[in-house]
Design a protein around this motif. Structure first.
Motif, PDB file in Angstrom:
ATOM      1  N   SER A 208       0.848  -1.193   0.000  1.00 58.50           N
ATOM      2  CA  SER A 208       0.000   0.000   0.000  1.00 58.50           C
ATOM      3  C   SER A 208       0.883   1.241   0.000  1.00 58.50           C
ATOM      4  CB  SER A 208      -0.922   0.008   1.225  1.00 58.50           C
ATOM      5  OG  SER A 208      -1.684  -1.182   1.309  1.00 58.50           O
ATOM      6  N   LEU A 209       0.244   2.391  -0.216  1.00 56.10           N
ATOM      7  CA  LEU A 209       0.970   3.659  -0.257  1.00 56.10           C
ATOM      8  C   LEU A 209       0.524   4.532   0.907  1.00 56.10           C
ATOM      9  CD1 LEU A 209       3.060   5.076  -2.128  1.00 56.10           C
ATOM     10  CD2 LEU A 209       1.128   6.389  -3.031  1.00 56.10           C
ATOM     11  N   TYR A 210       1.517   4.964   1.710  1.00 53.65           N
ATOM     12  CA  TYR A 210       1.253   5.902   2.795  1.00 53.65           C
ATOM     13  C   TYR A 210       1.301   7.294   2.185  1.00 53.65           C
ATOM     14  CZ  TYR A 210       1.231   7.189   7.753  1.00 53.65           C
ATOM     15  OH  TYR A 210       0.890   7.658   8.992  1.00 53.65           O
ATOM     16  N   PRO A 211       0.241   8.101   2.296  1.00 51.20           N
ATOM     17  CA  PRO A 211       0.150   9.360   1.542  1.00 51.20           C
ATOM     18  C   PRO A 211       1.187  10.393   1.977  1.00 51.20           C
ATOM     19  CG  PRO A 211      -1.655   9.164   3.121  1.00 51.20           C
ATOM     20  CD  PRO A 211      -0.960   7.841   3.112  1.00 51.20           C
ATOM     21  N   ALA A 212       1.507  11.288   1.068  1.00 53.24           N
ATOM     22  CA  ALA A 212       2.525  12.311   1.320  1.00 53.24           C
ATOM     23  C   ALA A 212       2.108  13.267   2.425  1.00 53.24           C
ATOM     24  CB  ALA A 212       2.807  13.083   0.035  1.00 53.24           C
ATOM     25  N   ARG A 215       3.880  12.325   5.958  1.00 52.68           N
ATOM     26  CA  ARG A 215       5.309  12.464   6.221  1.00 52.68           C
ATOM     27  C   ARG A 215       5.988  13.507   5.329  1.00 52.68           C
ATOM     28  NH1 ARG A 215       7.278  12.730   9.612  1.00 52.68           N
ATOM     29  NH2 ARG A 215       9.348  12.362   8.783  1.00 52.68           N
ATOM     30  N   GLY A 216       5.255  14.067   4.371  1.00 51.31           N
ATOM     31  CA  GLY A 216       5.855  15.023   3.445  1.00 51.31           C
ATOM     32  C   GLY A 216       6.270  14.378   2.142  1.00 51.31           C
ATOM     33  N   TYR A 217       6.248  13.064   2.080  1.00 50.84           N
ATOM     34  CA  TYR A 217       6.550  12.319   0.853  1.00 50.84           C
ATOM     35  C   TYR A 217       5.840  10.964   0.952  1.00 50.84           C
ATOM     36  CZ  TYR A 217      10.090  10.610   4.159  1.00 50.84           C
ATOM     37  OH  TYR A 217      10.720  10.124   5.267  1.00 50.84           O
ATOM     38  N   PRO A 218       5.459  10.388  -0.182  1.00 54.14           N
ATOM     39  CA  PRO A 218       4.775   9.091  -0.153  1.00 54.14           C
ATOM     40  C   PRO A 218       5.734   7.982   0.304  1.00 54.14           C
ATOM     41  CG  PRO A 218       4.414  10.215  -2.241  1.00 54.14           C
ATOM     42  CD  PRO A 218       5.524  10.935  -1.546  1.00 54.14           C
ATOM     43  N   ILE A 219       5.167   6.965   0.920  1.00 55.04           N
ATOM     44  CA  ILE A 219       5.939   5.803   1.362  1.00 55.04           C
ATOM     45  C   ILE A 219       5.219   4.545   0.898  1.00 55.04           C
ATOM     46  CG2 ILE A 219       6.883   4.524   3.328  1.00 55.04           C
ATOM     47  CD1 ILE A 219       6.846   7.143   4.917  1.00 55.04           C
ATOM     48  N   LEU A 220       5.883   3.773   0.061  1.00 52.16           N
ATOM     49  CA  LEU A 220       5.366   2.464  -0.320  1.00 52.16           C
ATOM     50  C   LEU A 220       5.726   1.487   0.794  1.00 52.16           C
ATOM     51  CD1 LEU A 220       4.141   0.485  -2.425  1.00 52.16           C
ATOM     52  CD2 LEU A 220       6.452   0.241  -3.374  1.00 52.16           C
ATOM     53  N   TYR A 221       4.737   0.747   1.292  1.00 50.17           N
ATOM     54  CA  TYR A 221       5.028  -0.142   2.418  1.00 50.17           C
ATOM     55  C   TYR A 221       4.264  -1.456   2.268  1.00 50.17           C
ATOM     56  CZ  TYR A 221       0.399   0.780   4.421  1.00 50.17           C
ATOM     57  OH  TYR A 221      -0.954   0.848   4.622  1.00 50.17           O
ATOM     58  N   VAL A 222       4.766  -2.442   2.967  1.00 47.05           N
ATOM     59  CA  VAL A 222       4.051  -3.716   3.096  1.00 47.05           C
ATOM     60  C   VAL A 222       4.308  -4.233   4.504  1.00 47.05           C
ATOM     61  CG1 VAL A 222       5.982  -5.067   2.142  1.00 47.05           C
ATOM     62  CG2 VAL A 222       3.673  -6.024   2.120  1.00 47.05           C
ATOM     63  N   ASN A 223       3.262  -4.656   5.159  1.00 42.58           N
ATOM     64  CA  ASN A 223       3.386  -5.222   6.504  1.00 42.58           C
ATOM     65  C   ASN A 223       3.877  -6.658   6.427  1.00 42.58           C
ATOM     66  OD1 ASN A 223       2.435  -2.889   7.790  1.00 42.58           O
ATOM     67  ND2 ASN A 223       0.296  -3.533   7.552  1.00 42.58           N
ATOM     68  N   LEU A 224       4.671  -7.048   7.390  1.00 41.83           N
ATOM     69  CA  LEU A 224       5.213  -8.408   7.456  1.00 41.83           C
ATOM     70  C   LEU A 224       4.351  -9.217   8.415  1.00 41.83           C
ATOM     71  CD1 LEU A 224       8.965  -7.409   7.651  1.00 41.83           C
ATOM     72  CD2 LEU A 224       7.817  -8.468   5.702  1.00 41.83           C
ATOM     73  N   TRP A 225       3.586 -10.135   7.836  1.00 42.93           N
ATOM     74  CA  TRP A 225       2.686 -10.974   8.630  1.00 42.93           C
ATOM     75  C   TRP A 225       3.234 -12.389   8.670  1.00 42.93           C
ATOM     76  CZ3 TRP A 225      -1.241  -9.018  11.411  1.00 42.93           C
ATOM     77  CH2 TRP A 225      -1.723  -7.757  11.065  1.00 42.93           C
TER      78      TRP A 225
END
Length: 520
Positions: A208-212, A215-225
């Protein structure tokens, strides 16, 4: 030809058409992409020619005007077409990428081949990193050409497990003074804990994408399950190049590789292993004695001072036998006992286990390691259960003593409990200062000397009488004497050596003295 199965694909990176689309859009001005279902299935590229068998694991390159859409194209096929064309003439269930300008096919083919080589090389580096000293760091560094942005991984407590590199504008981490580990600033952690939007991101199962705005910039992330357990997060900060759609698939695959190794070898545990292992070695060696420093490490283990703890000590009696490698053995131990920490220590394995975290008993832990004990020709010492982490060095001493005494005993078992060797340990420590006879009751020595001088049997009579818990009938029967004879001998013992058999403490001393004299 090898076509990966579904189980193979979890550990083999297969490209999507979206990844190729991202590459071509960065190279050419007029690129169109249509996909009804863009799944990861590609591991090669081919030039199309009439009569060629179209395989679902390849993408085919052709000139638009040279391809008869109705005749050549079918469902579950992937095409790169060069030249002006109309999407409407192609089947809706066919994935098509169009470079809508005049280009030669060879440069287009070469770009696709370079893309496949880049991702295949990345995949090899990811798997090679698993055997390195710092696997997470190596995997993230290998991933920089794929994401072209800083990448980092944090755990559930916001400690930074690894990062690829830093870039201008990136969040500045704090450094925990107790361990030197990098951590997200406490002020930001506190903001996260009350931020409904952030808390919602903890539920996601896909990239998913954490919106800018956050944090001031987008962050692409994935949770580790790890099954249903949240272990942390992989983040890609959009600070150097724009995040591309195809990178969602790439970060998802990176997460699968990390989680695969996490389940088999405890990757996050290995990432912290060097620090934790140094701590445990120093603690067991007595190099760390400050209780505050010791208890600080419990925070990183998510343990409490007064949890229930157990120590194990494992060694082999067959040093020339080909055993499992040390790393594999450590991995096996921690796979079987995830609530513990195993380390190489003084030519063997030492294990510290928190029984409270899994509501386990010592017998459960020993049973889980039974197969390793048999196959590895190992023997194990088991401490008594303790309820204070500050007593850990003493518990480890118990496990070591139990192992040493158990190995020298006639016991045929492979696990030795300290409680079973408590008396032997007390006598062993006493004999380090005094010889056996000086540890015994002098009254018993007087009785033995009297027997030797007068050819009587008072020493043996007393031994049997105490072993049978002063049962007169059983003692007389065992010694084949009359009850009156037994009473006579007991009276003689009192007169000769001053033995007071009604005194419980004296009876205990006499029992221990018999044991010392017969085992010295």
């Amino acid at each position: 030809m090898y076509i990966p199965t579904s189980s193979d694909q979890s550990l083999l990176f297969l490209l999507t058409m979206q990844i190729l689309s991202d590459v071509y859009m960065s190279k050419y001005e007029h690129v169109l992409f249509h996909s009804a279902q863009d799944k990861p299935c590609l591991y090669g590229v081919r030039l199309y020619e009439p009569g060629l068998c179209i395989l679902p694991h390849y993408v085919y390159i052709a000139k638009s005007q040279d391809l008869k859409a109705q005749a050549a194209m079918g469902p579950d096929q992937r095409w790169i077409l060069v030249g002006e064309t109309q999407f409407s003439q192609y089947p809706t269930d066919c994935t098509v990428l169009v470079i809508a300008e005049e280009q030669e096919l060879i440069p287009v083919l070469n770009l696709a081949q370079e893309t496949f080589e880049t991702y295949h090389r990345w995949d090899r580096l990811l798997h090679r990193a698993l055997d390195m000293e710092h696997p997470l760091t190596e995997m993230l560094k290998a991933s920089v050409p794929i994401f072209q942005n800083p990448i980092f991984v944090h755990d559930t407590n916001f400690y930074i497990m690894a990062w690829s590199h830093r870039a201008p504008g990136m969040l500045v981490w704090d450094q925990d003074p107790r361990t030197g580990w990098n951590i997200v600033p406490l002020s930001l952690i506190n903001d996260f804990r009350v931020d409904a939007d952030y808390l919602n991101t903890l539920k996601t199962r896909t990239p998913s994408l954490y919106p800018a705005e956050q944090r001031g910039y987008p962050i692409l992330y994935v949770n580790l399950w790890n099954e249903n357990h949240y272990e942390g997060r992989i983040c890609v900060d959009e600070l150097e190049t724009p995040i591309l759609p195809g990178q969602y698939h790439a970060i998802g695959y990176l997460a699968r590789v990390i989680l695969h190794h996490l389940k088999n070898s405890g990757l996050f545990r290995l990432s912290k292993r060097n620090d934790l292992t140094r701590f445990f070695i120093n603690y067991l060696d007595g190099a760390i004695q400050d209780s505050g420093q010791i208890l600080n490490y419990l925070y990183f283990l998510n343990w409490n001072q007064h949890d229930r703890y157990l120590c194990l000590r494992l060694e082999t009696n067959h040093p020339d036998t080909q055993l499992l490698s040390s790393a594999a053995t450590l991995g096996h131990i921690e796979t079987q006992i995830p609530e513990g920490h195993a380390l190489l220590y003084r030519n063997g394995f030492s294990v510290v286990i928190n029984l409270s975290t899994s509501h386990a008993q010592a017998s459960d832990v020993v049973t889980r390691l039974s197969l390793l004990m048999r196959e590895g020709l190992l023997e194990m010492g088991v401490s008594a259960e303790i309820h204070d982490f500050l007593q850990l060095p003493q518990a480890h001493l118990q496990a070591s003593v139990a192992l040493d005494l158990g190995r020298s005993s006639p016991s045929m078992t492979w696990s030795h409990y300290f409680d079973d060797y408590l008396l032997e340990f007390l006598l062993q420590k006493g004999q380090e200062s005094l010889p056996a006879e000086l540890l015994c009751s002098n009254k018993l020595l007087i009785l033995r000397q009297y027997d030797e001088k007068n050819n009587t049997d008072l020493y043996h009579t007393l031994k049997v009488y105490l072993e049978l818990e002063r049962n007169v009938l059983q003692t007389a029967k065992t010694l084949f004497i009359h009850r009156s004879t037994l009473f006579y001998r007991l009276e003689r013992m009192e007169k000769i050596a001053g033995i007071q058999l009604e005194d419980a403490r004296e009876r205990l001393i006499l029992r221990i003295s018999f044991y010392i004299l017969e085992n010295s």
